[in-house]
Design an enzyme around this catalytic site. Structure first.
Site, PDB file in Angstrom:
ATOM      1  N   SER A  15      37.296 126.031  -1.919  1.00 18.93           N
ATOM      2  CA  SER A  15      35.946 125.962  -1.130  1.00 18.93           C
ATOM      3  C   SER A  15      34.971 126.468  -1.777  1.00 18.93           C
ATOM      4  O   SER A  15      35.030 127.884  -1.927  1.00 18.93           O
ATOM      5  CB  SER A  15      35.829 125.847   0.307  1.00 18.93           C
ATOM      6  OG  SER A  15      34.786 125.709   0.780  1.00 18.93           O
ATOM      7  N   SER A  17      32.121 126.793  -0.323  1.00 14.55           N
ATOM      8  CA  SER A  17      31.271 127.184   0.981  1.00 14.55           C
ATOM      9  C   SER A  17      30.974 128.798   1.032  1.00 14.55           C
ATOM     10  O   SER A  17      29.690 129.137   1.229  1.00 14.55           O
ATOM     11  CB  SER A  17      31.709 126.627   2.208  1.00 14.55           C
ATOM     12  OG  SER A  17      31.739 125.233   2.021  1.00 14.55           O
ATOM     13  N   LYS A  66      37.800 116.729  10.074  1.00 15.56           N
ATOM     14  CA  LYS A  66      36.368 116.443  10.719  1.00 15.56           C
ATOM     15  C   LYS A  66      36.566 115.674  12.117  1.00 15.56           C
ATOM     16  O   LYS A  66      35.699 115.808  13.065  1.00 15.56           O
ATOM     17  CB  LYS A  66      35.775 115.895   9.744  1.00 15.56           C
ATOM     18  CG  LYS A  66      35.257 116.634   8.591  1.00 15.56           C
ATOM     19  CD  LYS A  66      34.518 115.903   7.467  1.00 15.56           C
ATOM     20  CE  LYS A  66      34.255 117.101   6.554  1.00 15.56           C
ATOM     21  NZ  LYS A  66      33.505 116.197   5.339  1.00 15.56           N
ATOM     22  N   ASN A 151      35.647  98.286  -0.024  1.00  8.35           N
ATOM     23  CA  ASN A 151      37.046  99.123   0.197  1.00  8.35           C
ATOM     24  C   ASN A 151      38.194  98.529  -0.362  1.00  8.35           C
ATOM     25  O   ASN A 151      38.267  97.215  -0.271  1.00  8.35           O
ATOM     26  CB  ASN A 151      37.086  99.517   1.658  1.00  8.35           C
ATOM     27  CG  ASN A 151      38.024 101.048   1.803  1.00  8.35           C
ATOM     28  OD1 ASN A 151      37.734 101.909   0.763  1.00  8.35           O
ATOM     29  ND2 ASN A 151      38.764 100.772   2.779  1.00  8.35           N
ATOM     30  N   LYS A 156      39.201  97.858   6.608  1.00  7.09           N
ATOM     31  CA  LYS A 156      38.487  98.945   7.258  1.00  7.09           C
ATOM     32  C   LYS A 156      36.973  99.039   6.910  1.00  7.09           C
ATOM     33  O   LYS A 156      36.114  99.611   7.665  1.00  7.09           O
ATOM     34  CB  LYS A 156      39.249 100.404   6.529  1.00  7.09           C
ATOM     35  CG  LYS A 156      40.546 100.821   7.017  1.00  7.09           C
ATOM     36  CD  LYS A 156      40.941 101.813   6.240  1.00  7.09           C
ATOM     37  CE  LYS A 156      42.373 102.313   6.198  1.00  7.09           C
ATOM     38  NZ  LYS A 156      42.407 103.525   5.396  1.00  7.09           N
TER      39      LYS A 156
HETATM   40  P1  NAP Z   1      39.344 109.606   3.392  1.00  7.95           P
HETATM   41  O1  NAP Z   1      39.036 109.571   4.707  1.00  7.95           O
HETATM   42  O2  NAP Z   1      40.700 110.072   3.064  1.00  7.95           O
HETATM   43  O3  NAP Z   1      39.224 108.252   2.677  1.00  7.95           O
HETATM   44  C1  NAP Z   1      39.477 107.921   1.524  1.00  7.95           C
HETATM   45  C2  NAP Z   1      38.798 106.838   0.827  1.00  7.95           C
HETATM   46  O4  NAP Z   1      39.162 106.461  -0.575  1.00  7.95           O
HETATM   47  C3  NAP Z   1      39.146 105.272   1.469  1.00  7.95           C
HETATM   48  O5  NAP Z   1      38.309 104.598   1.639  1.00  7.95           O
HETATM   49  C4  NAP Z   1      40.455 104.815   0.424  1.00  7.95           C
HETATM   50  O6  NAP Z   1      40.685 103.437   0.458  1.00  7.95           O
HETATM   51  C5  NAP Z   1      39.641 104.966  -0.809  1.00  7.95           C
HETATM   52  N1  NAP Z   1      40.669 105.599  -1.968  1.00  7.95           N
HETATM   53  C6  NAP Z   1      41.533 106.441  -2.183  1.00  7.95           C
HETATM   54  N2  NAP Z   1      42.188 106.222  -3.241  1.00  7.95           N
HETATM   55  C7  NAP Z   1      41.749 105.128  -3.957  1.00  7.95           C
HETATM   56  C8  NAP Z   1      41.963 104.505  -5.303  1.00  7.95           C
HETATM   57  N3  NAP Z   1      42.907 104.679  -6.056  1.00  7.95           N
HETATM   58  N4  NAP Z   1      41.384 103.086  -5.448  1.00  7.95           N
HETATM   59  C9  NAP Z   1      40.266 102.621  -4.290  1.00  7.95           C
HETATM   60  N5  NAP Z   1      40.060 103.320  -3.250  1.00  7.95           N
HETATM   61  C10 NAP Z   1      40.820 104.511  -2.941  1.00  7.95           C
HETATM   62  O7  NAP Z   1      38.498 110.606   2.586  1.00  7.95           O
HETATM   63  P2  NAP Z   1      37.064 110.908   2.774  1.00  7.95           P
HETATM   64  O8  NAP Z   1      36.890 112.152   3.812  1.00  7.95           O
HETATM   65  O9  NAP Z   1      36.351 109.707   3.076  1.00  7.95           O
HETATM   66  O10 NAP Z   1      36.504 111.670   1.498  1.00  7.95           O
HETATM   67  C11 NAP Z   1      36.254 110.965   0.191  1.00  7.95           C
HETATM   68  C12 NAP Z   1      35.761 111.756  -0.759  1.00  7.95           C
HETATM   69  O11 NAP Z   1      34.444 112.161  -0.672  1.00  7.95           O
HETATM   70  C13 NAP Z   1      36.710 113.187  -1.189  1.00  7.95           C
HETATM   71  O12 NAP Z   1      36.938 113.210  -2.344  1.00  7.95           O
HETATM   72  C14 NAP Z   1      35.664 114.136  -0.718  1.00  7.95           C
HETATM   73  O13 NAP Z   1      35.986 115.288  -1.402  1.00  7.95           O
HETATM   74  C15 NAP Z   1      34.349 113.823  -0.876  1.00  7.95           C
HETATM   75  N6  NAP Z   1      33.353 114.284  -0.034  1.00  7.95           N
HETATM   76  C16 NAP Z   1      32.513 115.096  -0.586  1.00  7.95           C
HETATM   77  C17 NAP Z   1      31.332 115.842   0.252  1.00  7.95           C
HETATM   78  C18 NAP Z   1      30.361 116.620  -0.736  1.00  7.95           C
HETATM   79  O14 NAP Z   1      29.602 117.267   0.181  1.00  7.95           O
HETATM   80  N7  NAP Z   1      30.042 116.305  -1.769  1.00  7.95           N
HETATM   81  C19 NAP Z   1      31.390 115.825   1.394  1.00  7.95           C
HETATM   82  C20 NAP Z   1      32.553 114.856   1.982  1.00  7.95           C
HETATM   83  C21 NAP Z   1      33.313 114.240   1.467  1.00  7.95           C
HETATM   84  P3  NAP Z   1      41.737 102.826   1.573  1.00  7.95           P
HETATM   85  O15 NAP Z   1      41.026 102.654   2.867  1.00  7.95           O
HETATM   86  O16 NAP Z   1      41.938 101.391   1.117  1.00  7.95           O
HETATM   87  O17 NAP Z   1      42.869 103.715   1.612  1.00  7.95           O
END
Ligand code: NAP
Length: 275
Positions: A15, A17, A66, A151, A156
């Site tokens: 992190s 942060s 979260k 998605n 979903k």
């Molecule tokens: P999550 O709840 O685990 O959701 C993951 C998402 O990615 C789901 O929609 C999943 O699809 C999809 N996915 C995973 N692997 C895939 C693949 N190979 N091909 C296509 N779709 C795929 O995770 P999250 O909390 O939403 O986080 C998502 C990303 O955002 C992370 O990388 C996180 O680090 C980033 N993030 C960044 C910030 C920032 O401040 N920059 C803040 C928050 C999050 P399915 O539903 O089909 O499984």
């Protein structure tokens, strides 16, 4: 007296942060310290409650906690309530209150730092996980013309769109759920990658013509040249990673805790140089 804060996650070693909040504290003269607080997968609430009992004033919450943070909060701000996810907890007056600053962080990065006005734009959001839930309401509040959620698991995306439909100003066909395959022939001014595919060096399969002229590709993953960023560059889009969002969401949390708004630009620039 120094006030104590932390970021709680599993894992949390990576992190940024603590560096961000230390920079904010120096800049604004606030007497705080901010540490990484790893929690076992089955021990989020216990870890947070102990930190509070030891005098902690608040925590940021990252993956995968979260939703658990949302449950732990005794009262929640409107964005957090709707998102079903909390990334900032405040311990004050004997109460735990929950906020979600991710969406405000994304919108601030897009509109202020990247000078991309969301109003009337066509937006494609890829992913229907916690990150998409977290940013959806502030994104809709910025009044884009269209928000399409694509998605891998279509059901979903459909649930997510149904969940937010009642809070959206958009007409029924202005916010829709799609599979990636159904995107052929459509164009967007902004494509946001809110999937975790980049962490496995993958990206959802997108048609080559997805970016409108002058389109922006935004990857929420930060500090990495992900397959999505490379794809976007190859197809002529402007690109941005999620470092600005990370710093902006931290600034919102800092404001909630301390009542002071730090300047984000020098912090983003410093982290970019160090990357
Ligand atoms: P999550 O709840 O685990 O959701 C993951 C998402 O990615 C789901 O929609 C999943 O699809 C999809 N996915 C995973 N692997 C895939 C693949 N190979 N091909 C296509 N779709 C795929 O995770 P999250 O909390 O939403 O986080 C998502 C990303 O955002 C992370 O990388 C996180 O680090 C980033 N993030 C960044 C910030 C920032 O401040 N920059 C803040 C928050 C999050 P399915 O539903 O089909 O499984």
């Amino acid at each position: 007296m120094t006030d104590h804060y932390a970021v709680v996650g599993h894992p949390v070693a990576h992190s940024l942060s603590p560096d961000i909040h230390a920079a904010f504290a120096r800049q604004t003269g606030q007497d705080i310290d901010y540490v990484k607080l790893p929690a076992p997968l089955d021990g989020f609430a216990a870890t947070v409650l102990k930190f509070r009992a030891d005098g902690g004033k608040g925590v940021n919450v990252t993956l995968p906690f979260k939703h658990e943070a949302w449950k732990l909060a005794e009262e929640r701000a409107a964005d957090a309530e709707v998102a079903g996810a909390v990334n900032t907890l405040v311990f004050k007056d004997g109460k735990i209150s929950g906020h979600n600053t991710d969406g405000l962080g994304l919108v601030a990065d897009l509109e202020r730092n990247l000078q991309f006005a969301l109003r009337d734009k066509r937006v494609l959001l890829m992913g229907a996980g916690g990150a998409t839930y977290g940013v959806m309401q502030p994104l809709l509040n910025a009044r884009p013309r269209q928000v399409e959620v694509a998605n891998r698991t279509l059901a979903k995306a459909q649930s997510l769109v149904a969940h937010f439909a009642r809070f959206a100003h958009l007409a029924k066909d202005g916010m829709t759920a799609q599979s990636y395959a159904a995107l052929a022939g459509t164009q967007f001014d902004l494509v946001i990658n809110a999937t975790s595919a980049g962490l496995q060096d993958e990206m959802p399969s997108l048609p080559a013509g997805i970016f409108a002229a002058g389109g922006l590709a935004y990857d929420m993953v930060y500090g990495k040249h992900t397959p999505f960023m490379k794809f976007a560059q190859k197809h002529g889009a402007r690109t941005a990673d999620g470092l600005g969002m990370l710093v902006e969401q931290a600034a919102e949390a800092f404001f909630i805790w301390r009542g002071v708004r730090p300047e984000t630009r020098p912090v983003i620039e410093k982290l970019r140089i160090e990357d």
